[in-house]
Design a protein around this motif. Structure first.
Motif, PDB file in Angstrom:
ATOM      1  N   LEU A  99       0.831  -1.207   0.000  1.00  0.00           N
ATOM      2  CA  LEU A  99       0.000   0.000   0.000  1.00  0.00           C
ATOM      3  C   LEU A  99       0.864   1.256   0.000  1.00  0.00           C
ATOM      4  CD1 LEU A  99      -2.726  -1.024   2.614  1.00  0.00           C
ATOM      5  CD2 LEU A  99      -3.008  -0.897   0.138  1.00  0.00           C
ATOM      6  N   LYS A 100       1.920   1.232   0.788  1.00  0.00           N
ATOM      7  CA  LYS A 100       2.811   2.401   0.866  1.00  0.00           C
ATOM      8  C   LYS A 100       3.526   2.619  -0.466  1.00  0.00           C
ATOM      9  CE  LYS A 100       6.328   4.601   3.732  1.00  0.00           C
ATOM     10  NZ  LYS A 100       5.529   5.855   3.759  1.00  0.00           N
ATOM     11  N   SER A 101       3.830   1.537  -1.173  1.00  0.00           N
ATOM     12  CA  SER A 101       4.524   1.670  -2.461  1.00  0.00           C
ATOM     13  C   SER A 101       3.668   2.408  -3.488  1.00  0.00           C
ATOM     14  CB  SER A 101       4.923   0.291  -3.000  1.00  0.00           C
ATOM     15  OG  SER A 101       3.786  -0.435  -3.445  1.00  0.00           O
ATOM     16  N   SER A 102       2.338   2.382  -3.299  1.00  0.00           N
ATOM     17  CA  SER A 102       1.432   3.137  -4.171  1.00  0.00           C
ATOM     18  C   SER A 102       1.032   4.467  -3.554  1.00  0.00           C
ATOM     19  CB  SER A 102       0.175   2.306  -4.458  1.00  0.00           C
ATOM     20  OG  SER A 102       0.440   1.274  -5.375  1.00  0.00           O
ATOM     21  N   CYS A 103       1.703   4.843  -2.434  1.00  0.00           N
ATOM     22  CA  CYS A 103       1.410   6.086  -1.717  1.00  0.00           C
ATOM     23  C   CYS A 103      -0.060   6.156  -1.305  1.00  0.00           C
ATOM     24  CB  CYS A 103       1.777   7.311  -2.576  1.00  0.00           C
ATOM     25  SG  CYS A 103       3.513   7.341  -3.055  1.00  0.00           S
ATOM     26  N   TYR A 104      -0.638   5.001  -0.995  1.00  0.00           N
ATOM     27  CA  TYR A 104      -2.034   4.938  -0.587  1.00  0.00           C
ATOM     28  C   TYR A 104      -2.151   5.347   0.879  1.00  0.00           C
ATOM     29  CZ  TYR A 104      -6.829   3.251  -0.380  1.00  0.00           C
ATOM     30  OH  TYR A 104      -8.191   3.180  -0.247  1.00  0.00           O
ATOM     31  N   ASN A 105      -3.220   6.036   1.207  1.00  0.00           N
ATOM     32  CA  ASN A 105      -3.458   6.487   2.579  1.00  0.00           C
ATOM     33  C   ASN A 105      -3.873   5.275   3.422  1.00  0.00           C
ATOM     34  OD1 ASN A 105      -4.105   7.692   4.983  1.00  0.00           O
ATOM     35  ND2 ASN A 105      -5.545   9.177   4.117  1.00  0.00           N
ATOM     36  N   ILE A 106      -2.910   4.672   4.115  1.00  0.00           N
ATOM     37  CA  ILE A 106      -3.151   3.434   4.846  1.00  0.00           C
ATOM     38  C   ILE A 106      -4.138   3.644   5.994  1.00  0.00           C
ATOM     39  CG2 ILE A 106      -2.022   1.565   6.138  1.00  0.00           C
ATOM     40  CD1 ILE A 106       0.531   2.186   4.632  1.00  0.00           C
ATOM     41  N   SER A 107      -4.222   4.858   6.492  1.00  0.00           N
ATOM     42  CA  SER A 107      -5.109   5.120   7.630  1.00  0.00           C
ATOM     43  C   SER A 107      -6.585   5.011   7.269  1.00  0.00           C
ATOM     44  CB  SER A 107      -4.824   6.501   8.218  1.00  0.00           C
ATOM     45  OG  SER A 107      -5.123   7.515   7.278  1.00  0.00           O
ATOM     46  N   THR A 108      -6.900   4.922   5.967  1.00  0.00           N
ATOM     47  CA  THR A 108      -8.300   4.781   5.547  1.00  0.00           C
ATOM     48  C   THR A 108      -8.744   3.324   5.533  1.00  0.00           C
ATOM     49  OG1 THR A 108      -7.721   4.666   3.192  1.00  0.00           O
ATOM     50  CG2 THR A 108      -8.126   6.853   4.124  1.00  0.00           C
ATOM     51  N   ILE A 109      -7.810   2.398   5.792  1.00  0.00           N
ATOM     52  CA  ILE A 109      -8.122   0.966   5.810  1.00  0.00           C
ATOM     53  C   ILE A 109      -8.135   0.488   7.255  1.00  0.00           C
ATOM     54  CG2 ILE A 109      -7.226  -1.324   5.199  1.00  0.00           C
ATOM     55  CD1 ILE A 109      -6.210  -0.142   2.621  1.00  0.00           C
ATOM     56  N   THR A 110      -9.094  -0.376   7.580  1.00  0.00           N
ATOM     57  CA  THR A 110      -9.187  -0.865   8.958  1.00  0.00           C
ATOM     58  C   THR A 110      -9.458  -2.361   9.006  1.00  0.00           C
ATOM     59  OG1 THR A 110     -11.566  -0.376   9.046  1.00  0.00           O
ATOM     60  CG2 THR A 110     -10.049   1.335   9.850  1.00  0.00           C
ATOM     61  N   PHE A 111      -9.104  -2.950  10.141  1.00  0.00           N
ATOM     62  CA  PHE A 111      -9.450  -4.332  10.471  1.00  0.00           C
ATOM     63  C   PHE A 111     -10.238  -4.304  11.771  1.00  0.00           C
ATOM     64  CE2 PHE A 111      -5.595  -4.703   7.939  1.00  0.00           C
ATOM     65  CZ  PHE A 111      -5.938  -5.712   7.036  1.00  0.00           C
ATOM     66  N   THR A 112     -11.259  -5.139  11.860  1.00  0.00           N
ATOM     67  CA  THR A 112     -12.092  -5.167  13.064  1.00  0.00           C
ATOM     68  C   THR A 112     -12.033  -6.549  13.700  1.00  0.00           C
ATOM     69  OG1 THR A 112     -13.598  -3.526  12.128  1.00  0.00           O
ATOM     70  CG2 THR A 112     -14.392  -4.808  14.007  1.00  0.00           C
ATOM     71  N   ILE A 113     -11.545  -6.606  14.931  1.00  0.00           N
ATOM     72  CA  ILE A 113     -11.416  -7.843  15.682  1.00  0.00           C
ATOM     73  C   ILE A 113     -12.073  -7.662  17.046  1.00  0.00           C
ATOM     74  CG2 ILE A 113      -9.821  -9.645  16.469  1.00  0.00           C
ATOM     75  CD1 ILE A 113      -9.667  -9.087  13.462  1.00  0.00           C
ATOM     76  N   ASN A 114     -13.024  -8.543  17.355  1.00  0.00           N
ATOM     77  CA  ASN A 114     -13.718  -8.493  18.651  1.00  0.00           C
ATOM     78  C   ASN A 114     -14.284  -7.104  18.949  1.00  0.00           C
ATOM     79  OD1 ASN A 114     -13.031 -11.215  19.157  1.00  0.00           O
ATOM     80  ND2 ASN A 114     -11.037 -10.597  19.985  1.00  0.00           N
ATOM     81  N   GLY A 115     -14.840  -6.497  17.920  1.00  0.00           N
ATOM     82  CA  GLY A 115     -15.455  -5.189  18.080  1.00  0.00           C
ATOM     83  C   GLY A 115     -14.492  -4.029  18.110  1.00  0.00           C
ATOM     84  N   LYS A 116     -13.183  -4.306  18.049  1.00  0.00           N
ATOM     85  CA  LYS A 116     -12.175  -3.245  18.083  1.00  0.00           C
ATOM     86  C   LYS A 116     -11.625  -3.019  16.681  1.00  0.00           C
ATOM     87  CE  LYS A 116      -7.873  -1.884  20.386  1.00  0.00           C
ATOM     88  NZ  LYS A 116      -6.811  -2.303  21.348  1.00  0.00           N
ATOM     89  N   THR A 117     -11.666  -1.773  16.236  1.00  0.00           N
ATOM     90  CA  THR A 117     -11.197  -1.428  14.896  1.00  0.00           C
ATOM     91  C   THR A 117      -9.816  -0.797  14.965  1.00  0.00           C
ATOM     92  OG1 THR A 117     -13.460  -1.085  14.098  1.00  0.00           O
ATOM     93  CG2 THR A 117     -11.691  -0.049  12.853  1.00  0.00           C
ATOM     94  N   GLN A 118      -8.909  -1.295  14.097  1.00  0.00           N
ATOM     95  CA  GLN A 118      -7.548  -0.758  14.055  1.00  0.00           C
ATOM     96  C   GLN A 118      -7.096  -0.573  12.615  1.00  0.00           C
ATOM     97  OE1 GLN A 118      -5.295  -3.731  16.390  1.00  0.00           O
ATOM     98  NE2 GLN A 118      -5.008  -2.180  17.971  1.00  0.00           N
ATOM     99  N   VAL A 119      -6.271   0.449  12.399  1.00  0.00           N
ATOM    100  CA  VAL A 119      -5.644   0.621  11.093  1.00  0.00           C
ATOM    101  C   VAL A 119      -4.516  -0.409  10.973  1.00  0.00           C
ATOM    102  CG1 VAL A 119      -6.224   3.059  10.941  1.00  0.00           C
ATOM    103  CG2 VAL A 119      -4.057   2.367  11.986  1.00  0.00           C
TER     104      VAL A 119
END
Length: 423
Positions: A99-119
């Protein structure tokens, strides 16, 4: 005087011809990797995208299309692994780097585990914490040092501070020569650890133990250079790309890896790197870049001239030639079982195993997918899994194979060894 001028002209001409030849080779490799995007099976491979983005030549439309596949299919697979509490350090790190190699804004992507969302970077930090906890239990990372190093690289190039206790694990592992796969020194792992520690040093994250860090980097460099074979490869054909990347990242002079770079070119011409994963690790090295080059990547005014010409259909020559293959399976407890069969010349080892299974002689096997293609997970009902720190070691006439079951081809009579080993 005329003779000296003539020699100088010849040398200049030879230099120009060599440069043009190397340029054409690099373009051809770039195109082959780009073509693989349309032919690969399974999930999109972040290492391939990363290599294409570190290249100087681009087909921006195809790269954007592949980026979308990474953000969907691969993202969903990582999410599933997290929900099942499966370690994802390596693939998460490569995903972030892609993602970084394409200069994509990684902070717009998230994973949700046990109700907790993280970038992604925070989820990777969580994975690194799990790796760290495993050191207290077993003295080694939860996955392996290669993935652990990738995790450090991904955090570091993303501008996330890497804590001293994380870096110290790599420094201590370097000191005690822990980078092995079974009984074999893993040059790939030394290379990744070198890039990880160099990134930490460049970022100024390890100021309290600067001398230890420098000692570890010096030892890694010595290990890489000491692994050089007579043909120039560092370790083997499939570790040289990462090793050259590491030497570049650590600021080695060109003279220290020029022979290894030429060895890669020679192997490209011999079609050694027909596996896209293998191509993805040598392409950055041939462009004289490393994963640390992502720290300053801007994605501005990029070349967009890489065009894929229609390929001529490949003519496959039929052959009635066959070779005799003996297969010896050695289980965890040392029990040996031997088989023999005739197979068509040029069969992949995977095809050999499929033919052997079809003979109904009691032989069974299972494979799982990986970034390198299929790898053996079970033989005759016995598993050798990463979670158990075990694998199926492959050899031919006693020499370890550098390729997997989907890539190694059988060209003559030989004995294939398949042994359940620990690491």
């Amino acid at each position: 005087m005329l003779l000296l001028a003539f020699i100088a002209t010849l040398l200049t001409y030879a230099s120009v011809v060599t440069a043009e030849s190397n340029h054409e080779l690099l373009l051809s490799l770039n195109k082959d990797l780009l073509r693989s995007l349309d032919t690969q099976d399974g999930l999109p491979n972040p290492s391939i995208h990363l290599a294409l983005r570190l290249s100087n030549y681009h087909n921006l439309a195809k790269e954007a299309e592949y980026l979308n596949k990474l953000k969907n299919a691969l993202h969903n697979d990582i999410q599933s692994s997290l929900l099942h509490s499966q370690p994802v350090t390596g693939i998460m790190a490569l995903y972030i780097l892609a993602l970084k190699s394409s200069c994509y804004n990684i902070s717009t992507i998230t994973f949700t585990i046990n109700g907790k969302t993280q970038v992604p970077v925070m989820q990777l930090k969580t994975q690194m914490d799990q790796e760290k906890k495993n050191f207290a239990l077993s003295g080694r990372p939860l996955t392996n040092y290669y993935q652990y190093s990738l995790g450090v690289i991904a955090l570091c190039v993303s501008g996330v501070r890497v804590n001293n206790h994380v870096t110290n694990k790599l420094i201590i592992a370097t000191e005690y020569d822990c980078f092995k796969h079974g009984d074999i020194v893993s040059i790939d792992t030394y290379a990744m650890a070198g890039m990880a520690l160099q990134c930490v040093k460049d970022a100024g994250y390890h100021v309290h133990n600067a001398a230890e860090l420098d000692t570890a980097l010096a030892k890694i460099k010595q290990k890489l250079l000491a692994s050089r074979r007579t043909d120039g490869h560092l370790g083997n054909e499939f570790s040289t790309g990462n090793a050259v990347q590491a030497l570049l990242a650590m600021g080695s002079p060109v003279t220290e890896f020029a022979a290894s770079t030429e060895a890669i070119r020679t192997s490209v011409r011999a079609n050694v790197y027909h596996n896209p994963m293998g191509m993805s690790q040598i392409l950055p090295a041939l462009h004289q870049k490393s994963y640390l080059s992502l720290r300053n990547k801007k994605c501005l005014n990029e070349d967009d001239t890489l065009v894929l010409e229609p390929e001529e259909p490949e003519l496959v020559e039929s052959t009635d030639c066959s070779v005799n293959v003996k297969v010896e399976v050695v289980k965890h407890d040392g029990t040996k079982t031997n088989y023999a069969l005739d197979v068509p010349t040029g069969s992949t080892l995977l095809k050999v195993l499929e033919l052997l299974k079809g003979k109904n002689v009691g032989f069974t096997f299972e494979v799982q997918t990986s970034l390198w293609g299929p790898f053996l997970s079970a033989i005759n009902g016995e598993q050798a899994r990463q979670s158990d720190k075990r694998y199926w070691h492959l050899s031919s006439d006693g020499s370890a194979l550098n390729e997997g079951v989907g890539d190694y081809t059988v060209e003559n009579d030989q004995k294939i060894g398949i042994q359940n080993k620990g690491y």
